[in-house]
Design a protein around this motif. Sequence first.
Motif, mmCIF file in Angstrom:
data_model
loop_
_atom_site.group_PDB
_atom_site.id
_atom_site.type_symbol
_atom_site.label_atom_id
_atom_site.label_comp_id
_atom_site.label_asym_id
_atom_site.label_seq_id
_atom_site.Cartn_x
_atom_site.Cartn_y
_atom_site.Cartn_z
ATOM 1 N N ASP A 81 -5.472 -2.055 -5.039
ATOM 2 C CA ASP A 81 -4.803 -2.529 -3.829
ATOM 3 C C ASP A 81 -5.670 -3.608 -3.184
ATOM 4 O O ASP A 81 -6.723 -3.317 -2.632
ATOM 5 C CB ASP A 81 -4.567 -1.352 -2.877
ATOM 6 N N GLU A 82 -5.212 -4.822 -3.263
ATOM 7 C CA GLU A 82 -5.944 -5.982 -2.737
ATOM 8 C C GLU A 82 -7.415 -5.972 -3.145
ATOM 9 O O GLU A 82 -8.305 -6.021 -2.298
ATOM 10 C CB GLU A 82 -5.807 -6.043 -1.211
ATOM 11 N N SER A 92 0.832 -1.211 0.000
ATOM 12 C CA SER A 92 0.000 0.000 0.000
ATOM 13 C C SER A 92 0.863 1.255 0.000
ATOM 14 O O SER A 92 0.511 2.255 -0.624
ATOM 15 C CB SER A 92 -0.920 0.008 1.220
HETATM 16 MG MG LIG Z 1 -1.958 -2.854 2.285
#
Ligand SMILES: [Mg+2]
Lengths: 302, 267
Positions: free
Chosen positions: A154-155, A43
Amino acid sequence: MLAIRTEQLTKYYGKARGILDVDLEVRTGEIFGFLGPNGAGKSTTIRLLLDLIRPTSGHAEVLGLDAHRDRLAIDRRVAYLPGDLSLYGDLTGAQTLHYLGNLRGGVDTTYRDELVRRLELDPSSRIRSMSRGNRQKVGLVAAFQGRPELLVLDEPTSGLDPFVQLEFERLADEARREGRTSFISSHMLPEVEHLCDRVGIIREGRLLAVESIATLKERALRRLEIEFASPVPPDAFRDVPGVRDLRVDDARLSCTVMGSLDALVKAAAGFEVRGIRTQDTSLEEIFLAYYGAGPEAPHAAA
Amino acid sequence: MLLRSVFTKTVRDLRWPTFWTALALFVGGGYFTLLYPTYATQFKLTELLDQLPAAMKALIGAQVADVSTATGFLNIELFPMILPAVLAGFAIALGSGATAGEESRGTIDVLLSYPVPRWLVVTQKAAAIVLSVVVVAAGLWVGAVLGAAASNSPLDSGRVAEALVMAALLALDFGSIALLLASGTGNRGLGIGVSVALLVVMYFVNALAPVISGLDSVKQASLFFWYLESNPIRHGISIGDSLVLAAVAIALFLASLVAFERRDLAA
Ligand SMILES: [Mg+2]
Ligand SMILES: Nc1ncnc2c1ncn2[C@@H]1O[C@H](COP(=O)(O)OP(=O)(O)O)[C@@H](O)[C@H]1O
């Protein structure tokens, strides 16, 4: 042209390590998986690319533009799905998509409607009352609706049920066929391995390796247990290519196999097999097997 | 319709707090002017006030007004303390929440991944806040004017409006302090805490300056001094003092643009 390029990108949060000297290159048109355990710095890297935080040192380029100086030009062409997605609780899904579309200067509503339908999102309920999975769907539609040149996700698959996960993969694949790029972070290789062209592995803030999925799969380690009807001679398996850590206790064989299982399966076929159990090793294990843990990287139990 | 831009979205976010605060001030303004005749006759206000010690009068602002009209009555009851406190408190709540609210709720990541410059986000939010403060101040004005009309009380509605402009500017000063601190740190609580503390301290510095000699030399540091010095409800708006109040708000606003531009945003 590269979609993403970082040079010695480093971020400290005060004294705490974020990422260290990350040199990353993502090619235009590929799906790049950015993999690493929690706290590895995924991140942090992504938020640096989006100019939400500023590097301690080093440099980042997105679509050939400077991440900080040219942020607006970049944001017109890039969509971002944050890791811990928060949206406006009092807006409905439809209102959220409308607002975010407007911030982009308006989007093709036909495509938006198609995305909503394909992900089976009910856009009429309020974000506040949505499950995490449904909120994630809103985030995905918002990211895809503007048909951005680069998707930074992000994910994205955390909290998605398998059906939505599958549809998400189709969307990313369609984007790839249109020549658009996706940068997808995950801490689970199995979640993205069939989707990505290449993966970068980050650990403790350092980018340890970038590999094509094809190469990584060749190197994949699998733990295997075979149960036979009667005791087998260990020598029959000792020289099978790719087999490591061989243990044979009477009728039970366990080992680790690198790459193809073919040779082992053929060797086992000479005996009566009762059962086979395989366990894919985690990304981290594959990685550690090939690149070794750095001096400051204590071996995390998988 | 209200989801076109950060500005319209913020107007939408603020619509209910603004409505309720405006309604409260509408009722408050109406209450005082409607009941003015009763107060004036029953409590013999003028005589009552004359008997108060100087310090007490200073604290409630009685030295600057006469209560023989509803306008003067408002000048004592509302304008020195209650009104600026409510307006400033409102502006502080909004200013501190402008960007720090999006940060603490985690929506800032999504918002700033769209092609909107950070300074423009702050500017659009600030514009929506100014609009809310104006609406709330207007709520008081309408209430006071209607109340005065209903009770046949003598009210100089133009003067009340002029004083309200200065009160709104004072409120925006405190709102900008909160905006600067909250957008510069991401910490909404800090923005609220420091601005409220300054509000209280500045009020007392100015109010007690006439009776505590030490304070007289520092009273200009109090924003309340610039708000009340000219006694706007009696003499009309002071352009000079208003410019001081406006300049402070603009300077703080510009500083918050710079502060927000430079920061790492909370994840
Ligand atoms: Mg993360
Ligand atoms: N705002 C922050 N302040 C201090 N440390 C942080 C902050 N954000 C992240 N970190 C630290 O930086 C490291 C990388 O975090 P992060 O980039 O969130 O990892 P990932 O996304 O891979 O899970 C972690 O050790 C984390 O604790």
